[in-house]
Design a protein around this motif. Structure first.
Motif, PDB file in Angstrom:
ATOM      1  N   HIS A  83     -14.112  32.944  30.953  1.00 46.23           N
ATOM      2  CA  HIS A  83     -12.990  32.561  31.841  1.00 46.23           C
ATOM      3  C   HIS A  83     -12.010  33.730  31.920  1.00 46.23           C
ATOM      4  CE1 HIS A  83      -9.887  29.281  33.116  1.00 46.23           C
ATOM      5  NE2 HIS A  83      -9.326  30.479  33.328  1.00 46.23           N
ATOM      6  N   HIS A  85      -9.627  36.535  34.677  1.00 42.76           N
ATOM      7  CA  HIS A  85      -9.065  36.896  35.990  1.00 42.76           C
ATOM      8  C   HIS A  85      -8.733  38.399  35.951  1.00 42.76           C
ATOM      9  CE1 HIS A  85      -7.862  32.504  36.726  1.00 42.76           C
ATOM     10  NE2 HIS A  85      -7.909  32.531  35.402  1.00 42.76           N
ATOM     11  N   LYS A 152     -13.043  35.699  38.021  1.00 47.02           N
ATOM     12  CA  LYS A 152     -12.658  34.860  39.145  1.00 47.02           C
ATOM     13  C   LYS A 152     -11.897  35.649  40.203  1.00 47.02           C
ATOM     14  CE  LYS A 152     -11.724  31.259  35.697  1.00 47.02           C
ATOM     15  NZ  LYS A 152     -12.934  30.465  35.717  1.00 47.02           N
ATOM     16  N   HIS A 253     -10.096  24.363  36.156  1.00 39.90           N
ATOM     17  CA  HIS A 253      -8.862  24.482  35.361  1.00 39.90           C
ATOM     18  C   HIS A 253      -8.273  23.072  35.253  1.00 39.90           C
ATOM     19  CE1 HIS A 253      -9.156  28.716  36.456  1.00 39.90           C
ATOM     20  NE2 HIS A 253      -8.116  29.012  35.708  1.00 39.90           N
ATOM     21  N   HIS A 276      -9.044  24.977  29.662  1.00 41.86           N
ATOM     22  CA  HIS A 276      -7.655  24.744  29.213  1.00 41.86           C
ATOM     23  C   HIS A 276      -7.569  23.475  28.359  1.00 41.86           C
ATOM     24  CE1 HIS A 276      -5.464  28.049  30.956  1.00 41.86           C
ATOM     25  NE2 HIS A 276      -6.048  27.848  32.129  1.00 41.86           N
ATOM     26  N   ASP A 328      -9.022  33.939  28.904  1.00 38.11           N
ATOM     27  CA  ASP A 328      -8.197  33.663  30.087  1.00 38.11           C
ATOM     28  C   ASP A 328      -7.485  34.934  30.553  1.00 38.11           C
ATOM     29  OD1 ASP A 328      -7.084  32.191  32.167  1.00 38.11           O
ATOM     30  OD2 ASP A 328      -5.421  31.413  30.978  1.00 38.11           O
TER      31      ASP A 328
HETATM   32 ZN   LIG Z   1      -7.634  30.714  34.437  1.00 38.17          ZN
END
Ligand SMILES: [Zn+2]
Length: 418
Positions: A83, A85, A152, A253, A276, A328
Motif C-alpha cells: 500500500h 502512494h 497507487k 481504504h 487502515h 502507506d
Molecule cells: Zn493510502
C-alpha cells in the motif's frame, strides 16, 4: 525443481533463514511461525530459488559462480509493501508543523491542504518529472529491503493526470529493479472543481477514467478512499461495482478515521484487501473474515499523525484474520518508506509479536497482492527475492528502531545491493 548442478549464487551459513512459507495467508498460530532454518543456505539459479537447506549439503551438491557468506546474519524474503502512494511532486512537511500546532488531518484537508495540496502539482508536472522523482524514492526503498510494492495513482483526479501517474508507475516498473503492482485510485478525494458536485465526478470516474485505465491496461486494482467527508459507503459501492464490471479487482481504504462501514462494504464487494481499519467495528472484523478479505494495517500512518489509537491488530488476529502490514508511504499523512520501521511500530504499538510482524511484511503482504505463489517466502521454485540483514536473530529486526539493517538485496536473482 533442481534442473542443473550449477548455481548463480549460494548464500551460506545464515544464522537464521526465515522461510515464511505458506500457500495461504497465515493466521493464528501459523502467523507466529517463520519456518526458521538455522545455519542454512539458499541456492539461486536463473532468477529463481533452486534449493533451501543445509549449508554443507548445498555446497557439496552444486558448483556456483558467487558465494555470499551470511554468518551471524539473518536471511529473509524481500519485503513486500502492499500500500504506497510514491508518485507525487512536493513533500508536505509544512503539514507536520500544522499538526504539531494542533490542527487535525480533517481540518487540514478542509482548508485545502491534505490530498488536495498534491493535486495541482501532479496536474502541472510532466510525465518525465513524475518518473524522475518517483524512481529515486522507489530505488531507495529497494536499499531498505523492499523488493515489491503496490503503487497507487490518486493525485491527479482528472482522466489525463491519472493516466499520467499510472504511466509513470509503468515506466518506473520497467526501469527500476523494483517490482511494482499498479492500482487506480481516482476516488482518492473529490477534486476542488467537483467538491459541490459529487455526482458529476462519480460519473467521470465511472464513464471516463475507469474505461480508459482499463483500455490501456494501466492498473490491476481499483481502490477508493471511503471515509466521512470523502466517498460515502453508497458512493463507494457504486464506483466499485462499476470497476468490478470492467474487470478490476478491488482494494479499499476503510474505516481509517470513523467506523462508517467501510470494512463491511469491502467484504460485500469481495475486495482483495481492506486497508487502515483503525476504527473497524466488531461486525466489520467478522465481515472481513467471512469474505476472506486481507486486512492491511498501516501503523506508521497512525504514528505519523501523532494519534494514540492504532488498528486493533490482536483482536483481528484472535478473530483469525491474516494481517498484512504496509508503510502507506505518501507525502501527507505518512512519509515512511521503511517496512523495518513498520515492524517496530506493529510490535510496540499494536502488540504484534516479531514473527507475526515479519510474516505480515513478507508472505501475507504477498498474498494481499495475490502473489503468494511467486514471492514473499524462501522456497524452491519461487522468485529469488532475498535479503540479508546484519542482525543476529529475527527478533532483532523490530527491536532496532529506525535503522536500516538490510545489508544485501537480491531481486529476481540479481544482486542489487551487496
Ligand atoms: Zn493510502
Amino acid at each position: 525443481m533442481i534442473k542443473n548442478k550449477h548455481l548463480d549464487i549460494i548464500i551460506k551459513n545464515a544464522s537464521q533463514i526465515v522461510t515464511a512459507t505458506s500457500n495461504i495467508p497465515k493466521t493464528g498460530s501459523a502467523l507466529q511461525n517463520l519456518g526458521i532454518i538455522e545455519g542454512g543456505a539458499i541456492g539461486i539459479a536463473d532468477g529463481m530459488i533452486s534449493c533451501v537447506g543445509n549449508t554443507e549439503e548445498i555446497l557439496k551438491t552444486f558448483t556456483v559462480d558467487t558465494i555470499m557468506d551470511a554468518s551471524q546474519k539473518v536471511v529473509m524474503p524481500g519485503f513486500v509493501d502492499p500500500h504506497t502512494h510514491p508518485i507525487f511532486v512536493k513533500t508536505r512537511e509544512n503539514e507536520l508543523e500544522m499538526r504539531l500546532q494542533g490542527k487535525s488531518y480533517k481540518e487540514i484537508s478542509q482548508t485545502g491542504g491534505g490530498i488536495r495540496a498534491s493535486i495541482q502539482d501532479v496536474r502541472n508536472a510532466s510525465l518525465e518529472e513524475l518518473v524522475d522523482l518517483g524512481v529515486r524514492r522507489i530505488n531507495k526503498m529497494l536499499t531498505m529491503g523492499t523488493t515489491t510494492i503496490e503503487a497507487k495513482s490518486g493525485y491527479g483526479l482528472t482522466t489525463e493526470s491519472e493516466i499520467k501517474m499510472l504511466n509513470a508507475i509503468k515506466m518506473i516498473n520497467e526501469m527500476s529493479d523494483m517490482e511494482i503492482i499498479p492500482t487506480f485510485l481516482g476516488a482518492h478525494e473529490y477534486p476542488e472543481e467537483y467538491k459541490d458536485d459529487h455526482e458529476k465526478y462519480i460519473e467521470i470516474l465511472i464513464n471516463e477514467m475507469l474505461p480508459e485505465v482499463k483500455e490501456q491496461s494501466l492498473a490491476e486494482y481499483c481502490d477508493i478512499f471511503c471515509e466521512e467527508h470523502v466517498f460515502t459507503v453508497s458512493e463507494s459501492r457504486k464506483i466499485l461495482n462499476a470497476a468490478k464490471e470492467l474487470g478490476f479487482k478491488i482494494r479499499f481504504h476503510a474505516d481509517e478515521l470513523e467506523p462508517i462501514g467501510g470494512a463491511e462494504l469491502a467484504a460485500e464487494v469481495n475486495a482483495v484487501s481492506a486497508d487502515h481499519l483503525v476504527a473497524i467495528s466488531d461486525k466489520g472484523i467478522q465481515s472481513l473474515k467471512e469474505a476472506g478479505v486481507i486486512p492491511i494495517l498501516l501503523p506508521a500512518t497512525t504514528f505519523s499523525l501523532g494519534l494514540s489509537k492504532y488498528a486493533p491488530a490482536r483482536k483481528m488476529i484472535d478473530a483469525g484474520l491474516p494481517i498484512a502490514l504496509s508503510t502507506d508511504f505518501n507525502p501527507g499523512s505518512c512519509n515512511c518508506d521503511s517496512q523495518q520501521f513498520v515492524t517496530s511500530l506493529a510490535c510496540l504499538q499494536m502488540k504484534m509479536l516479531p514473527a507475526e510482524a515479519i510474516n505480515a511484511i513478507t508472505i501475507n503482504a504477498a498474498h494481499s497482492l495475490e502473489r503468494g505463489k511467486l514471492i514473499g517466502s524462501l522456497e524452491v521454485g519461487k522468485q529469488a527475492d532475498v535479503i540479508i540483514l546484519d542482525i543476529p536473530t529475527y527478533q532483532y529486526l523490530p527491536y532496532h528502531l529506525g535503522s536500516n539493517t538490510v545489508e544485501s538485496v537480491i531481486k529476481k536473482g540479481k544482486i542489487i545491493k551487496s
